[in-house]
Design an enzyme around this catalytic site. Structure first.
Site, PDB file in Angstrom:
ATOM      1  N   GLU A  56       5.717  -3.754  11.490  1.00  0.00           N
ATOM      2  CA  GLU A  56       5.568  -2.418  11.710  1.00  0.00           C
ATOM      3  C   GLU A  56       4.678  -2.351  13.122  1.00  0.00           C
ATOM      4  OE1 GLU A  56       5.008  -3.786   8.736  1.00  0.00           O
ATOM      5  OE2 GLU A  56       6.472  -2.695   7.328  1.00  0.00           O
ATOM      6  N   ALA A  74       5.584   5.502   3.679  1.00  0.00           N
ATOM      7  CA  ALA A  74       4.279   5.852   4.320  1.00  0.00           C
ATOM      8  C   ALA A  74       3.332   4.834   4.422  1.00  0.00           C
ATOM      9  CB  ALA A  74       3.910   7.133   3.736  1.00  0.00           C
ATOM     10  N   PHE A  94       3.423   1.944   4.942  1.00  0.00           N
ATOM     11  CA  PHE A  94       3.801   0.914   5.872  1.00  0.00           C
ATOM     12  C   PHE A  94       3.235   1.218   7.350  1.00  0.00           C
ATOM     13  CE2 PHE A  94       7.723  -0.396   3.549  1.00  0.00           C
ATOM     14  CZ  PHE A  94       7.214  -0.783   2.170  1.00  0.00           C
ATOM     15  N   HIS A 121       2.882   1.916  -3.253  1.00  0.00           N
ATOM     16  CA  HIS A 121       4.163   2.623  -2.652  1.00  0.00           C
ATOM     17  C   HIS A 121       4.317   4.130  -2.796  1.00  0.00           C
ATOM     18  CE1 HIS A 121       4.697  -1.827  -2.816  1.00  0.00           C
ATOM     19  NE2 HIS A 121       5.531  -1.386  -1.624  1.00  0.00           N
TER      20      HIS A 121
END
Lengths: 326, 351
Positions: A56, A80, A82, A125
């Site tokens: 990322e 989001a 990540f 998550h």
């Protein structure tokens, strides 16, 4: 003229149309374009469409660098959470460069991520993290709640000359809706009144717009007229539309999937308390997620999240109505 | 934004006498600039705020690299960023004014020492967070790859940055995508006040830090960063590889920074100054520092050019005097300039 497509297709329609319109638009991220049959790869080729490693920091950082070099990258981040792996790149790099360079460079890029995947994805998550990004100078944050807005906000995000976080809601991906044919751009910083009403204003974002609309429908059957406002972008935030609505209704309920102190609701409450206090006939009420992580098991997940019943109850309390047994 | 107007470093030519003298001139200008920044702390206390990081000791490496660039190439760097724009042709008046926080500065006083930008000359800026600009360089290199004009991005950073995830993620993808980027690690042996062998597995094992390139299946090489001609030769190869689409190179350039990591970090009210180098201040190793001073690349290169008959002693004196005069003028300009209007703080938040 319009056509009916799912929210997720509307996002892709906007990206595709902008890539057609402007060859500087790039599209890349993890687990995409891995097959030669990928429609984006077929349409735009491997220069502009690429799969990345799970990196990322590199993905968002490369979007920043490509943007500084004149391109308009769209980086697909999936979830989001990540963005947190690369938090510096989201809040402390590209968003600062136009300012620190006194306008000598600009960073037109879009970071696409889903949030709020509250269907058993448990603690890591399912977050509604947008609140932590809405106060970052130089960064814009879009949160579509309908397919039409999903397309229109993506179009605007790609054309914007600043870094944009585009948060789509995972539970909305397959929701179908009408999308205008052809070019469709929704301006940033302009809230949309999703339902007009005169007794009370609800401000909601993303998936909770639909929760609020369902509550408004239930309340309408009892003769209560609720206005539902969707800011659509939380940075910039259209406070004026909210204040004008509260000036008419005198009552405000805020619905938000984020935890209370990291919510858009808290910011809207503060703005209305400072700028619209004289309009208020009752205290502002916030219906947010409870201050906890999201559990794996459904009853526990449901318990902490806002739902239609909680919204109806908050409206009743704010308007001083007697509760109606379910 | 206009990019692609980089000053022509003439890098595709062999190093003739004119180029060698140009290189020495840039090295000397950078040294003068950095010494003037440093002396500002004692001669004009309070003029420079926050944190500055000087490039003294790295001039040969900086100029040896920049001399290889061609128009359209781009440069990114860490917060130790004064040297690159000087060699790329940025106006030292505007740079000094920026470091003094003045309205006339390169960035109107909004950026400061760590955040110089001059995209018209190919300088895409200095990022203040260790290692976080390495992916920006990869992204700019992706853009160059798409443009297919043979342009290259050069990314400067310190040895400390090679322990950041951003370094590893960037090298992996740069090698995977064969991006036209050269990563120049200026290894000055210290990560702020930590010695390399205390924080780097390669250094602790007695291996060069360019070893890290092996993990990403890319070229890695180590060069004497005190010798601008050696740096130039290394960079010519690395750039040729990048321009030919053969991918990135990690160049470890061995330098010794002659000042401390940065000026004193202190709350308001405490006069700022440059402390002694960490070798002395922390490790008590005066011999190491004095040895580095004896190897100072600036007088070393002058001596070489004069000895080789490339540059007459009086010509060397004259170009040095001109550089001192330039920096005098830059400092006068910066001191005489006004501070920015307070409300400029809201003018550039969004493009």
């Amino acid at each position: 003229m319009s056509h009916v497509i799912p929210y997720v297709a509307a996002i892709h329609e906007a990206i595709r149309e902008e890539m057609d319109r402007d060859e500087r638009v790039l599209y890349f991220g993890q687990n995409m374009a891995t097959s030669p049959d990928d429609p984006f790869l077929q349409a735009f080729g491997p220069d502009r469409v690429r799969v990345t490693p799970i990196s990322e920091t590199a993905e968002i950082g490369m979007a920043t660098g490509a943007a500084m070099a004149g391109y308009r990258p769209v980086v697909e981040l999936y979830m989001a959470e990540f963005t947190l792996v690369a938090a510096d790149q989201v809040v402390n790099e590209g968003s600062r460069f136009h300012f620190m360079s006194r306008g000598a460079v600009s960073v037109p890029m879009v970071m696409v991520a889903g949030y709020g995947f509250t269907c058993g994805w448990a603690g890591q998550h399912t977050g509604s993290l947008y609140g932590m990004f809405m106060g970052v100078p130089g960064l814009k944050v879009a949160m579509p709640s309908t397919p039409a807005d999903a397309k229109g906000l993506m179009t605007t995000a790609i054309r914007d000359d600043n870094p944009v976080l585009y948060f789509h809601h995972y539970l909305l991906l397959l929701t179908e809706g009408e999308v205008p044919d052809g070019e469709h751009a929704v301006p940033f910083g302009v809230a949309d009144v999703k339902r007009e009403g005169s007794d009370l204003t609800i401000v909601a974002t993303g998936h909770t717009v639909h929760t609020a609309l369902a509550a408004a429908e239930t309340l309408a059957r009892r003769g209560v007229s609720v206005e539902v406002i969707d800011p659509r972008t939380i940075a910039p935030l259209d406070v004026d539309t909210i204040l004008a609505s509260v000036a008419r209704t005198g009552h405000l309920v805020l619905v938000d999937q984020a935890t209370r102190h990291a919510s858009v609701a808290a910011v809207v409450a503060a703005e209305v308390a400072e700028l619209g206090f004289s309009s208020l006939e009752a205290p502002i009420s916030m219906v947010t997620a409870l201050d906890s992580s999201i559990a794996y098991s459904q009853p526990v997940e449901d318990y902490v999240l806002p739902d239609e019943h909680k919204v109806v109850t908050a409206v009743e309390k704010t308007l001083g109505l007697a509760p109606v047994p379910a | 934004m206009v990019v692609g107007e980089t000053v022509d470093g003439g890098g595709r030519d062999a190093l003739g006498p004119e180029r060698l003298v140009w290189m020495y001139t840039q090295m000397y200008r950078i040294r003068q600039f950095e010494e003037r920044v440093k002396s500002t702390f004692t001669e004009h206390p309070g003029t420079i705020r926050g944190h500055t990081h000087l490039a003294d000791g790295a001039e040969a490496s900086i100029v040896g690299c920049i001399a290889t660039l061609a128009p359209g190439d781009q440069v990114l760097s860490s917060y130790r960023c004064h040297g690159y724009p000087i060699a790329l042709g940025s106006d030292t008046k505007l740079m000094m004014a920026e470091i003094y926080g003045k309205a006339t500065g390169l960035c109107g006083g909004l950026g400061g020492s760590m955040h110089l930008y001059d995209p018209a000359r190919g300088f895409l800026g200095g990022s203040g967070i260790v290692g976080q600009h390495l992916p920006h360089a990869a992204g700019a290199a992706w853009a160059a790859q798409i443009r297919r004009r043979g342009e290259v991005v050069v990314c400067f950073f310190g040895d400390g940055a090679s322990k950041q995830g951003a370094f590893h993620e960037s090298l992996n993808i740069a090698s995977l995508w064969k991006l036209p980027v050269v990563y120049v690690m200026e290894n000055n042996r210290y990560n702020a006040s930590t010695r390399s062998d205390q924080e780097d597995a390669n250094a602790a094992a007695g291996e060069p830090l360019s070893t890290k390139a092996t993990a990403y299946s890319m070229e890695g090489t180590t060069v004497d960063g005190g010798d601008p001609v050696a740096v130039h030769a290394t960079m010519v190869e690395a750039l040729a590889r990048a321009r030919a689409g053969e991918g990135p190179t990690l160049v470890e350039s061995l330098v010794y920074r002659l000042s401390a990591h940065g000026n004193l970090i202190a709350p308001p009210g405490v006069p700022l100054h440059y402390p002694e180098h960490e070798a002395i201040a922390i490790f008590g190793n005066r011999a190491e520092y004095e040895s580095a001073l004896r190897g100072d690349p600036v007088p070393r290169f002058r001596h070489r050019l004069v000895t080789d008959g490339v540059l007459g002693a009086s010509d060397a004196d004259a170009l040095e005097a001109a550089a001192r005069e330039e920096i005098d003028e830059s400092q006068r300009f910066a001191l005489d300039s006004r501070l920015p209007e307070p409300d400029s703080g809201l003018a550039y938040v969004y493009a």
